[in-house]
Enzyme design. Structure first.
Site, PDB file in Angstrom:
ATOM      1  N   HIS A  27       0.844  -1.192   0.000  1.00 23.69           N
ATOM      2  CA  HIS A  27       0.000   0.000   0.000  1.00 23.69           C
ATOM      3  C   HIS A  27       0.884   1.249   0.000  1.00 23.69           C
ATOM      4  CE1 HIS A  27      -0.358   1.009   4.622  1.00 23.69           C
ATOM      5  NE2 HIS A  27       0.876   0.733   4.271  1.00 23.69           N
ATOM      6  N   CYS A  37       5.528   6.763   4.247  1.00 21.54           N
ATOM      7  CA  CYS A  37       4.407   5.892   3.858  1.00 21.54           C
ATOM      8  C   CYS A  37       3.818   6.299   2.516  1.00 21.54           C
ATOM      9  CB  CYS A  37       3.311   5.903   4.919  1.00 21.54           C
ATOM     10  SG  CYS A  37       3.846   5.087   6.420  1.00 21.54           S
ATOM     11  N   HIS A  41       5.030   0.335  -0.329  1.00 21.17           N
ATOM     12  CA  HIS A  41       5.785  -0.620   0.476  1.00 21.17           C
ATOM     13  C   HIS A  41       4.825  -1.730   0.911  1.00 21.17           C
ATOM     14  CE1 HIS A  41       3.914   2.192   3.289  1.00 21.17           C
ATOM     15  NE2 HIS A  41       3.897   1.190   4.156  1.00 21.17           N
ATOM     16  N   HIS A  43       3.532  -4.974   3.711  1.00 20.72           N
ATOM     17  CA  HIS A  43       3.440  -5.469   5.089  1.00 20.72           C
ATOM     18  C   HIS A  43       2.958  -6.907   5.059  1.00 20.72           C
ATOM     19  CE1 HIS A  43       3.775  -1.492   6.934  1.00 20.72           C
ATOM     20  NE2 HIS A  43       2.886  -1.045   6.055  1.00 20.72           N
ATOM     21  N   HIS A  78      -1.450 -10.647  -1.505  1.00 14.35           N
ATOM     22  CA  HIS A  78      -0.613 -10.362  -2.685  1.00 14.35           C
ATOM     23  C   HIS A  78      -1.284  -9.381  -3.636  1.00 14.35           C
ATOM     24  CE1 HIS A  78       1.722 -13.627  -1.050  1.00 14.35           C
ATOM     25  NE2 HIS A  78       2.711 -13.282  -1.850  1.00 14.35           N
ATOM     26  N   GLU A 125      -0.266  -4.269  11.605  1.00  9.30           N
ATOM     27  CA  GLU A 125       0.471  -3.919  10.395  1.00  9.30           C
ATOM     28  C   GLU A 125       1.965  -4.171  10.556  1.00  9.30           C
ATOM     29  OE1 GLU A 125      -0.669  -0.408   7.591  1.00  9.30           O
ATOM     30  OE2 GLU A 125       1.074   0.240   8.726  1.00  9.30           O
TER      31      GLU A 125
END
Ligand SMILES: [Zn+2]
Length: 141
Positions: A27, A37, A41, A43, A78, A125
């Site tokens: 995201h 952010c 990237h 998680h 994914h 997260e």
């Protein structure tokens, strides 16, 4: 495992079910105020959903665990969260991810005759950050 300790939801239902799952997703938060952010990237999200109810279905389920997994994992694993229509104009922050999972789960539960409810969604997260979403019972969120 740390992820197994969750805040409890007080309730008076007879049955409570918890489903854990994890998924990998990317995201970005498209705003300068989000700092790093803003860059795309990924998680590994750890998710726990809490479902409760007083009645079981004819198979003896409150809700089938597999059904919960398919609503959440199948949809988001994914993927780039920003590409999902529910995050169109709504950045996929941990809070929004938790809310959207809660809404999707409740929409599915509403189709069941025994009428279970989603009491809590926890989205972790990172190892040090998680959000808890608790839908207001009997009201919109
Ligand atoms: Zn992030």
């Amino acid at each position: 495992m740390l992820q197994q300790f969750y805040p409890q939801v007080p309730h008076n239902y007879t049955f409570e079910l918890n489903k854990d799952m994890h998924l990998a997703a990317a995201h970005y938060i498209d705003d300068d105020r989000a700092g790093d952010c803003r860059n795309m990237h990924g998680h590994t999200y750890f998710i726990n959903v809490t479902i409760a109810g007083d009645n079981l279905d004819e198979l003896g389920f409150l809700v089938d665990f597999k059904r919960l997994k398919s609503i959440i994992h199948k949809r988001y694993d994914h993927t780039l969260l920003n590409n999902h229509q529910e995050f169109n104009g709504r950045p996929p922050t941990t809070e929004e991810v938790a809310r959207q999972i809660g809404l999707a789960v409740q929409a599915e539960l509403d189709t069941l005759e025994n009428k279970p409810v989603c009491l809590q969604v926890l989205v972790r997260e990172t190892p040090t950050s998680y959000v808890v979403y608790r839908p207001k019972q009997g009201g919109a969120s």
